[in-house]
Design an enzyme around this catalytic site. Structure first.
Site, PDB file in Angstrom:
ATOM      1  N   HIS A  34       3.800  -5.505   3.294  1.00 14.29           N
ATOM      2  CA  HIS A  34       3.575  -6.437   4.397  1.00 14.29           C
ATOM      3  C   HIS A  34       2.327  -7.278   4.172  1.00 14.29           C
ATOM      4  O   HIS A  34       1.500  -6.963   3.327  1.00 14.29           O
ATOM      5  CB  HIS A  34       3.427  -5.669   5.714  1.00 14.29           C
ATOM      6  CG  HIS A  34       2.236  -4.747   5.695  1.00 14.29           C
ATOM      7  ND1 HIS A  34       2.271  -3.515   5.067  1.00 14.29           N
ATOM      8  CD2 HIS A  34       0.983  -4.886   6.192  1.00 14.29           C
ATOM      9  CE1 HIS A  34       1.088  -2.941   5.183  1.00 14.29           C
ATOM     10  NE2 HIS A  34       0.287  -3.753   5.875  1.00 14.29           N
ATOM     11  N   HIS A 115      -2.370 -11.093   1.591  1.00 16.28           N
ATOM     12  CA  HIS A 115      -1.973 -10.318   0.409  1.00 16.28           C
ATOM     13  C   HIS A 115      -0.961  -9.246   0.786  1.00 16.28           C
ATOM     14  O   HIS A 115      -0.792  -8.931   1.959  1.00 16.28           O
ATOM     15  CB  HIS A 115      -3.204  -9.654  -0.224  1.00 16.28           C
ATOM     16  CG  HIS A 115      -3.786  -8.572   0.620  1.00 16.28           C
ATOM     17  ND1 HIS A 115      -4.601  -8.839   1.702  1.00 16.28           N
ATOM     18  CD2 HIS A 115      -3.661  -7.218   0.580  1.00 16.28           C
ATOM     19  CE1 HIS A 115      -4.962  -7.705   2.277  1.00 16.28           C
ATOM     20  NE2 HIS A 115      -4.387  -6.689   1.627  1.00 16.28           N
TER      21      HIS A 115
END
Length: 172
Positions: A34, A115
């Site tokens: 995620h 990220h």
């Protein structure tokens, strides 16, 4: 209860991230790959109800956008975390910032670096080997983002979706 807000990328990106995570990320079983929009925070039911209303407004005012992942990077020397770097486009930054103002808890610990974590909590030698080999691999993804999720943490430490918010869609 503990909550967080995240974007789950497409299955192809999740599969690629998980090919590393299952070996190098102790949180592999706790949450799918995620992009974190809001770090974990504690809230009661009333606060969550208010935040859900706010999240619906944010989703309604957001158009789908495309993210690009073009490389592997790291948070070293701060931590031995390796991640797929998501290009920090304005739409993603705006979304993040909306979740750090108004009624949202002020719990921003780090600056926003979009990220997807693929390895963390590695000992130094293992970190050097893994990062070295991952840097040589060509990582290139483009993904259409049209939703985000409010998550909550279960007693066993894993995270599950509380509600999904689709962009540009009117919620009643």
């Amino acid at each position: 209860m503990k909550y967080g807000i995240a974007i789950f990328p497409s299955k192809s990106i999740q599969d690629e991230a998980n090919s590393y995570r299952k070996r190098y990320d102790p949180h592999y079983a706790l949450i799918p790959p995620h992009i974190t929009l809001k770090e974990a925070f504690v809230a009661d039911n009333t606060t969550i109800d208010n935040l859900v209303t706010e999240l619906k407004h944010i989703a309604n005012d957001t158009n789908p956008f495309t993210i690009n992942i073009n490389k592997v990077s790291t948070f070293a020397p701060a931590t031995n975390t390796i991640y797929f770097k998501v290009e920090p486009i304005q739409e993603l930054i705006d979304l993040y910032e909306k979740m750090h103002q108004g009624n949202f808890p002020k719990n921003q610990e780090y600056s926003f670096v979009p990220h997807i974590t693929v390895a963390q909590k590695l000992v130094h030698d293992e970190y050097s080997d893994v990062f070295g080999s991952m840097q040589m691999k060509k990582i290139q993804f483009e993904d259409e983002i049209d939703r985000f999720q409010l998550l909550y943490q279960l007693e066993n430490g894993s995270w599950t979706v509380y509600e999904t918010f689709v962009f540009g869609k009117e919620h009643v």
